[in-house]
Design a protein around this motif. Structure first.
Motif, short mmCIF file in Angstrom:
data_model
loop_
_atom_site.label_atom_id
_atom_site.label_comp_id
_atom_site.label_asym_id
_atom_site.label_seq_id
_atom_site.Cartn_x
_atom_site.Cartn_y
_atom_site.Cartn_z
N UNK A 177 0.84 -1.21 0.00
CA UNK A 177 0.00 0.00 0.00
C UNK A 177 0.87 1.25 0.00
N UNK A 178 1.98 1.22 0.72
CA UNK A 178 2.88 2.37 0.74
C UNK A 178 3.51 2.59 -0.63
N UNK A 179 3.89 1.48 -1.29
CA UNK A 179 4.46 1.58 -2.64
C UNK A 179 3.45 2.15 -3.63
N UNK A 180 2.19 1.77 -3.47
CA UNK A 180 1.15 2.28 -4.37
C UNK A 180 0.91 3.77 -4.15
N UNK A 181 0.96 4.21 -2.91
CA UNK A 181 0.85 5.65 -2.63
C UNK A 181 1.99 6.41 -3.30
N UNK A 182 3.18 5.86 -3.19
CA UNK A 182 4.36 6.49 -3.79
C UNK A 182 4.21 6.57 -5.30
N UNK A 183 3.75 5.48 -5.92
CA UNK A 183 3.60 5.45 -7.38
C UNK A 183 2.58 6.47 -7.85
N UNK A 184 1.58 6.73 -7.05
CA UNK A 184 0.53 7.67 -7.42
C UNK A 184 0.94 9.13 -7.22
N UNK A 185 2.12 9.35 -6.66
CA UNK A 185 2.59 10.71 -6.46
C UNK A 185 2.09 11.35 -5.19
N UNK A 194 -8.94 9.77 -4.57
CA UNK A 194 -9.72 8.97 -5.53
C UNK A 194 -11.18 9.35 -5.40
N UNK A 195 -12.05 8.56 -5.98
CA UNK A 195 -13.48 8.86 -5.95
C UNK A 195 -14.12 8.71 -4.59
N UNK A 196 -13.41 8.16 -3.60
CA UNK A 196 -14.00 7.92 -2.28
C UNK A 196 -14.11 9.19 -1.45
N UNK A 197 -13.39 10.24 -1.86
CA UNK A 197 -13.40 11.48 -1.10
C UNK A 197 -12.33 11.53 -0.03
N UNK A 198 -11.56 10.46 0.15
CA UNK A 198 -10.47 10.46 1.12
C UNK A 198 -9.35 11.36 0.62
N UNK A 199 -8.61 11.92 1.57
CA UNK A 199 -7.54 12.86 1.22
C UNK A 199 -6.18 12.18 1.27
N UNK A 200 -5.27 12.68 0.44
CA UNK A 200 -3.89 12.23 0.44
C UNK A 200 -2.99 13.43 0.61
N UNK A 201 -1.88 13.25 1.33
CA UNK A 201 -0.91 14.32 1.51
C UNK A 201 -0.02 14.39 0.27
N UNK A 202 0.28 15.61 -0.14
CA UNK A 202 1.16 15.85 -1.28
C UNK A 202 2.16 16.93 -0.91
N UNK A 203 3.43 16.69 -1.16
CA UNK A 203 4.45 17.71 -0.95
C UNK A 203 4.45 18.63 -2.18
#
Length: 446
Positions: free
Chosen positions: A54-62, A184-193
């Motif tokens: 899951x961490x690798x997938x987050x990284x791949x998605x930017x 994504x479409x779920x509305x959850x947030x992701x941190x971005x630098x």
């Protein structure tokens, strides 16, 4: 190590290899899947990101993920070069530092609410449906909102900055920090630098400034690339323009899974600036001969995606036959010398003694004092062949491997191996620090 199955769903369905006797899936698509899997595995094995699919997938998605020590250092180096680039290219670019959350950013956007307080309201049985809705709305409106970008903070800093430059245009405000965006479409947030340059200029020159910064940013990305042609720029089509924008440009990187945006540039006009100051035009007027409201050119970048772009760009997978005709696979992260997290690895090879360790400690201290990152490989107690050490340091992207041996104690000579050429040369211990420093300084100028 990453969990088994990393890379299973890393490409969109249309890009994944199809299993058909007629070969509908191209070899290139299969190679892309293998390259993504190899890259993510390497990043986890060599301390760029924390292990886990899951961490690798987050990284791949930017998105901002769990970085390992080398990943933290690479991102820090990248951000440092970004600061040098935007502040050193123009005399009137100033740094700002704004809050990541605010209660004054309007009713929209994600809000920070304590879970205990939220559950306490939901757990009051006496509240009717309408009353419950009112209480939740009141709670949300009073809670601070998380910033989706750095733009608003720069707009809020415009008036005091305009006074600082005696109301003369153009000038820019630069900032780097975490933002929170829908993942994504779920509305959850992701941190971005994110990095941000907000450039304030006269209305008649905004389009020219957009072109200027687009050229500048593309040149910067290509400067550190092993394969510069993987970075490109493109004009945003008119039907994809954001609200209040008249033009847009994107800096793209060609990942194995397709093109993705690293930086986006917009001509934003003056609407958002007026909105930030509730339409009070007198505060916003500059002294450019016309007392006009400045127009805004914004440049926003995703540095998490930038990190994986440079890792992907620098990965080389080489094959060669050894002296016994056995096929050897060699992976090398040929990261630009300025960005490389570790410049030098210090090792003793076999038979480390207390005297050799003391020499390594002294040399390590010299590198640290010169602000040259060094890896203390001599502290590893497990005996390892030089061949395996070289393979390990190549995968880590280490520029030079320095081996201290008995000959160093006798004559002061040590062995230095280059990551990029694999050439080994003998050098006196008194020369190695200046050699590495000059190498990195020369690479920074190109």
């Amino acid at each position: 190590m990453l969990a088994q199955g990393v890379g299973r769903c890393l490409l969109p369905p249309c890009s994944r290899p199809a299993r058909s006797s007629r070969g509908l899936c191209s070899a290139a698509a299969a190679d892309a899947v293998d390259r993504v899997r190899a890259l993510l595995q390497l990043c986890a094995d060599r301390h760029y990101i924390c292990p886990g699919e899951s961490n690798a997938e987050m990284f791949r998605r930017g998105w901002s993920c769990g970085y390992g020590p080398l990943g933290v250092e690479l991102r820090r180096n990248l951000l440092q070069q970004w600061w040098h680039s935007v502040s050193g290219s123009r005399a009137r670019v100033f740094a700002v530092d704004t809050l990541s959350s605010s209660v004054e950013r309007g009713a929209g956007g994600a809000r920070v609410v304590g879970s205990e307080l939220f559950q306490r309201i939901l757990g009051q049985p006496e509240l009717s449906g309408e009353r419950l809705a009112q209480e939740l709305k009141r709670l949300l409106l009073s809670a601070p909102s998380l910033r989706p970008s750095l733009l608003q903070g720069a707009l809020e800093q415009f008036v005091p900055s305009l006074e600082m430059v005696n109301k003369k245009l153009p000038f820019g405000l630069a900032e780097a920090g975490l933002c929170f965006q829908p993942s994504d479409g779920s509305g959850c947030l992701a941190e971005v630098t994110q990095t941000s340059l907000v450039w304030f200029c006269s209305p008649r020159t905004s389009s020219q400034w957009l072109d200027h910064w687009a050229r500048h940013r593309l040149k910067w990305w290509r400067k550190f690339a092993l394969s510069p042609s993987d970075f490109s720029s493109v004009e945003v089509p008119e039907h994809e323009l954001e609200e209040n924008t008249s033009r847009g440009m994107k800096i793209l990187y060609n990942f194995p899974w397709g093109l993705e945006s690293l930086e986006t540039l917009w001509c934003r006009g003056d609407a958002e600036l007026l909105q930030a100051y509730k339409g009070v035009r007198s505060k916003l007027q500059s002294r450019d001969g016309r007392k006009s409201i400045p127009h805004v050119v914004s440049v926003s970048g995703n540095m998490d995606r930038g990190v994986i772009a440079f890792l992907s760009n620098s990965l080389q997978q080489l094959r060669r036959e050894d002296s016994k005709k056995r096929l050897q696979h060699r992976k090398v992260l040929k990261i630009h010398p300025v960005l490389a997290p570790v410049k030098v690895a210090l090792d003793t090879g076999k038979g480390a003694t207390m005297e050799l360790r003391q020499v390594c400690e002294g040399l390590l201290q010299e590198f640290l004092e010169a602000r040259i990152s060094a890896w203390p490989g001599y502290l590893d107690t497990l005996p390892t062949s030089l061949e395996h050490l070289n393979a390990k340091y190549d995968e880590m992207g280490v520029l030079f491997t320095v081996v201290i041996g008995e000959n160093t104690l006798e004559s002061g000579l040590l062995q230095v191996r280059s990551r990029d050429t694999t050439i080994k040369e003998t050098m006196h211990i008194s020369e190695i620090r200046n050699f590495v420093f000059k190498y990195i300084s020369a690479a920074e100028k190109f």
